[in-house]
Design an enzyme around this catalytic site. Structure first.
Site, PDB file in Angstrom:
ATOM      1  N   GLU A   1       9.023  12.141  -0.358  1.00 52.52           N
ATOM      2  CA  GLU A   1       7.628  12.156  -0.979  1.00 52.52           C
ATOM      3  C   GLU A   1       6.801  13.363   0.256  1.00 52.52           C
ATOM      4  OE1 GLU A   1       8.152   8.108  -2.952  1.00 52.52           O
ATOM      5  OE2 GLU A   1       9.381   9.365  -1.218  1.00 52.52           O
TER       6      GLU A   1
ATOM      7  N   GLU B   1      10.981  -0.370 -10.105  1.00 48.02           N
ATOM      8  CA  GLU B   1       9.415  -0.369 -10.288  1.00 48.02           C
ATOM      9  C   GLU B   1       8.974  -0.305 -11.715  1.00 48.02           C
ATOM     10  OE1 GLU B   1       9.018   0.580  -5.378  1.00 48.02           O
ATOM     11  OE2 GLU B   1       9.356   2.578  -7.365  1.00 48.02           O
TER      12      GLU B   1
ATOM     13  N   HIS C   1       8.900   5.371 -13.617  1.00 52.16           N
ATOM     14  CA  HIS C   1       9.073   6.755 -13.181  1.00 52.16           C
ATOM     15  C   HIS C   1       9.581   8.037 -14.307  1.00 52.16           C
ATOM     16  CE1 HIS C   1       9.168   5.802  -8.893  1.00 52.16           C
ATOM     17  NE2 HIS C   1      10.052   4.313  -8.969  1.00 52.16           N
TER      18      HIS C   1
ATOM     19  N   ASP D   1      12.430  12.162 -11.240  1.00 59.10           N
ATOM     20  CA  ASP D   1      10.749  10.884 -11.151  1.00 59.10           C
ATOM     21  C   ASP D   1       9.644  11.488 -10.663  1.00 59.10           C
ATOM     22  OD1 ASP D   1      10.196   8.862  -9.598  1.00 59.10           O
ATOM     23  OD2 ASP D   1      12.043   8.626  -9.089  1.00 59.10           O
TER      24      ASP D   1
ATOM     25  N   TRP E   1      14.006   9.460   0.459  1.00 61.17           N
ATOM     26  CA  TRP E   1      13.035   9.732  -0.583  1.00 61.17           C
ATOM     27  C   TRP E   1      12.576  10.661   0.008  1.00 61.17           C
ATOM     28  CZ3 TRP E   1      14.749   7.764  -5.266  1.00 61.17           C
ATOM     29  CH2 TRP E   1      14.983   6.705  -4.763  1.00 61.17           C
TER      30      TRP E   1
ATOM     31  N   ARG F   1      11.257  14.591  -5.486  1.00 66.07           N
ATOM     32  CA  ARG F   1       9.828  14.851  -5.174  1.00 66.07           C
ATOM     33  C   ARG F   1       9.505  15.956  -4.969  1.00 66.07           C
ATOM     34  NH1 ARG F   1      10.993   9.428  -4.989  1.00 66.07           N
ATOM     35  NH2 ARG F   1       9.142   7.709  -6.538  1.00 66.07           N
TER      36      ARG F   1
ATOM     37  N   TYR G   1      17.131   2.717   4.947  1.00 72.23           N
ATOM     38  CA  TYR G   1      15.867   4.002   4.457  1.00 72.23           C
ATOM     39  C   TYR G   1      15.937   4.750   5.057  1.00 72.23           C
ATOM     40  CZ  TYR G   1      15.086   2.584  -0.965  1.00 72.23           C
ATOM     41  OH  TYR G   1      15.561   1.956  -1.822  1.00 72.23           O
TER      42      TYR G   1
END
Length: 755
Positions: A468, A324, A260, A193, A466, A164, A416
């Site tokens: 993002e 996902e 992804h 990704d 993660w 990301r 996370y």
């Protein structure tokens, strides 16, 4: 703010004054066994490092130890064939389980004994921690002590998402250094990704030429942000792998499939199902519907990619994602439906299982093991030796262990670390559900539901970052530490040895010594958080102080510095406006990071930042960074993207004549599928829309209307001011806006009542 270095200096003076603590250093992770000795070992420039002749692992451990000591104490130690002065010896001998070691420190010298290279490294780290209990340069006296130590779990890891947002090779090496001194041993590297492909694949150059770069999303009318991205060359990866190995860390690469997959399909459209990719989609966040197709040519592509990955990474584990994978495009593809029917596959979940099984067979042929997210358990075709990364809670690990599969625990949201650690104005962007240090430390990696006979299948745990919303390397560091140190102790130390209070006492000096290794860690766990109970008719304020870990706090209200003579906070107190509030958390009677200094005036109590507001709902609450300006500081907005609506509870409206709302606009760049259609707004009363303010949690009368026209053409922040209907005392204000749709997404930076 109090720096970690200053905090350690002050705290160390207290710890050194007590003989018990002086004899047993504060070590992190807490060892299996520690005993106090007699006397102390003086370590100076003449102290030699002795290693067995021809033992490359012992020599590497000695070199790593010397480098740490040089970086933190400025003391140069050398490997010597013999030493007249007391020496530090690295000895190869059996010590039990992998990564175990013994350390004996006496006035005559120190001996690190281990049966493997990792154990020698960890013994060296322990001795280095003992040498840096109090900051300083030059020679040091280490009280005599002994350690017998071994890890609880063999997988103690961190996951970094470089897809990301790209991090430089230099930063990755720093992170590896920080992991090593906390005895973390597994670096899960998320390299692929939807938003980016970060690993050079010689056979398919467009993967990085096309998908290594993107323009970040911007709101309509805002200047386009510069292109961002990057990728790691194969030479850079080889160097990083060797760097990690020298520090006892294995790197597990991840190549996502079958979902992804947007980055690969952008570069090579024939890998997808033929569904066009709208321009700029790669700059969205969320769960994308683009999947690899199931043609033999696509499997050939993936196997070729994995072959190059295998040649770069010696890890026996290769992570292939599996999470996902929205099946809409598979369902809508006549070609895929035809293939499913021909081979007798009942549904798309079973097709994904078959997909993974084929990839697993290829990895097995190459002598590697498939590891994937817990979705790969679905569909009935899990490769027999597959390992599961349990992220949707702990259920994946339970199912895996009971069915004979190894598992690694990384459940969301507990592990996370893209979740915020606190709600301060200086917290980096991320998910809003706060996961603080205490929450992470309380995690137990072995679920009670796993029978005793299957518990050996739990390999350990890891924390995932993660990225993002983690645009910078500095923010990544803040989000990892000190929570990564908690993960390290959970993974290393026996369950019965762990105690959160003791951990807090040890993590403060740990973060301070890591500062010399280039780490700026978050202080959110220790930050003093004031709250003020204020009535508009009064000139007095009731002040409450708190911090996440329950440390005592000293404070002043007259502008003077906090000292050892300042009062210790015990209960809410009353102060007369205006006043200067200063407060510091204390440990062992001395300050630690997280102090505050702020002016409290009547006007400051009429203002709330978005972090101090509540969202009306908690569907998907994020802290989102503004898309303007391209360089320099940007605002960070707290918003529920499915219902942008904010509450100011107990707002002092009694003598307010106006309300000012500072707002900004950001793009709605979220792949949320059909859920986007469910985001509804009140219809606007003017072409640009307006912010509206209601009383009593959106159920009461409208108190103010603030047209958005002045903000519509401004990509930065705009202060909207409007009249406020009279209302007595205090009230809960509900603030939202009208719009025709989600583009742009409006957000609040601050709200202010104007008397």
């Amino acid at each position: 703010m109090i720096s970690f270095a200053r905090s350690l200096a002050a705290l160390g003076a207290v710890l050194a004054s007590t003989s018990a603590l002086a004899q047993v250093p504060a070590l992190l992770p807490v060892p299996a066994e520690v005993r106090a000795g007699q006397g102390a070992l003086a370590i100076g420039g003449k102290t030699g490092l002795l290693v067995p002749e021809g033992d490359a692992g012992a020599r590497n451990a000695a070199e790593r130890f010397a480098a740490l000591v040089a970086e933190t104490r400025g003391l140069k130690l050398a490997i010597a064939p013999r030493a007249a002065a007391p020496a530090i010896r690295f000895v190869r001998a059996a010590t039990g389980k992998p990564e175990s070691y013994r350390l004996d420190v006496t006035p005559r010298g120190a001996t690190i004994t281990a049966g493997d290279d990792a154990g020698l490294l960890y013994g060296a780290v322990t001795l280095w921690q003992a040498m840096t209990q109090v900051p300083g340069k030059g020679a040091v006296r280490v009280p005599a002590f002994g350690v017998v130590d071994a890890p609880r779990f063999g997988w103690r890891g961190l996951m970094l998402d470089s897809a990301r947002h790209f991090q430089s090779p230099a930063y990755v090496r720093k992170l590896i250094d920080w992991m090593a001194v906390n005895k973390l041993n597994t670096f899960h590297w998320h390299l692929v990704d939807d938003q980016g492909w970060r690993i050079e694949i010689k056979r398919y150059p467009k993967l990085t030429e096309v998908s290594g770069w993107r323009h970040p999303a911007t709101a309509a009318g805002a200047p386009q942000l510069p292109q961002v991205g990057g990728f790691y060359t194969q030479d850079e990866i080889r160097a990083i792998v060797a760097y990690a190995a020298a520090r006892g860390i294995r790197i597990v690469p991840e190549i996502e499939m079958p979902g992804h997959a947007l980055a690969a399909i952008r570069a090579y459209p024939e890998l997808g199902t033929g569904v066009a990719i709208p321009p700029g989609t790669e700059s969205d966040w969320g769960v994308f519907p683009w999947l690899y197709n199931v043609e033999d040519s696509t499997f050939e592509f993936l196997e070729n990619v994995l072959d190059e990955v295998i040649d770069l990474f010696p890890s026996k584990y290769i992570h292939v994602g599996g999470d996902e994978a929205v099946k809409d495009q598979w369902k809508g593809s006549p070609r895929i439906q035809e293939r499913m029917k021909a081979i007798g596959i009942p549904d798309e979940t079973a097709l994904q299982a078959l997909f993974m099984h084929r990839i697993g067979e290829h990895l097995t042929k190459r002598g590697r093991k498939l590891i994937g997210w817990d979705e790969i358990l679905e569909g009935g075709e899990v490769p027999a030796d597959a390992t599961i990364t349990s992220w949707r809670g702990i259920e994946g690990a339970i199912t895996a262990a009971k069915s004979g599969h190894d598992a690694v625990l990384s459940p969301a949201p507990t592990l996370y670390v893209n979740h915020r650690q606190g709600m301060g104005d200086n917290e980096p962007p991320g998910r809003l559900e706060v996961i603080d240090l205490k929450t992470v430390y309380a995690f137990e990696p072995i679920p009670a539901e796993i029978p005793e006979a299957q518990r050996h299948h739990v390999l350990g745990l890891q924390a995932n970052l993660w990225t993002e919303h983690t645009r910078t390397e500095e923010r990544a560091s803040l989000q990892f530490f000190p929570r990564a140190a908690a993960v390290a102790e959970i993974g290393w130390s026996a369950k019965g040895k762990r105690d959160f209070g003791g951990f807090v006492e040890r993590v403060v000096p740990q973060m301070a010594r890591m500062r010399d290794l280039g780490l700026e860690a978050s202080t959110a766990a220790f930050d003093v958080k004031p709250s003020f109970d204020f009535a508009p008719s009064s000139n007095r304020v009731t002040v409450s102080l708190a911090n996440q870990v329950g440390l005592k706090m000293r404070y002043t209200t007259d502008g003077s510095s906090v000292t050892a003579k300042s009062p210790v906070y015990s209960r809410p107190f009353v102060a007369k406006l205006p006043f200067e509030l200063k407060a510091e958390p204390i440990l062992a009677g001395r300050p630690v990071p997280g102090g505050i200094a702020q002016s409290v005036t009547r006007q400051s109590l009429y203002r709330r930042s978005d972090e101090a507001l509540k969202t009306c709902t908690n569907k998907v609450v994020l802290a989102l960074e503004d898309d303007y300006p391209a360089s320099g500081e940007r605002a960070v907005f707290v918003s529920d993207i499915f219902n942008p609506c904010w509450l100011w509870e107990k707002a002092p409206v009694g003598d307010a004549k106006q309300i000012a709302v500072t707002v900004g606009q950001i793009p709605f760049n979220f792949q949320v599928g059909k859920d986007r259609d469910g985001i509804k707004f009140m219809p606007p009363e003017s072409p640009e829309g307006e912010f509206v303010v209601y009383a009593d949690k959106c159920q009461g009368p409208r108190l103010a209307t603030l047209p958005l026209a002045p903000a519509a053409g401004n990509p930065g922040l705009t202060r909207l001011v409007g009249s406020l209907a009279p209302r007595a005392g205090t009230a809960t204000l509900c603030i939202t806006y009208t719009a025709k749709g989600v583009e742009p997404l409006w957000a609040i930076d601050a709200v202010e009542l104007v008397p």
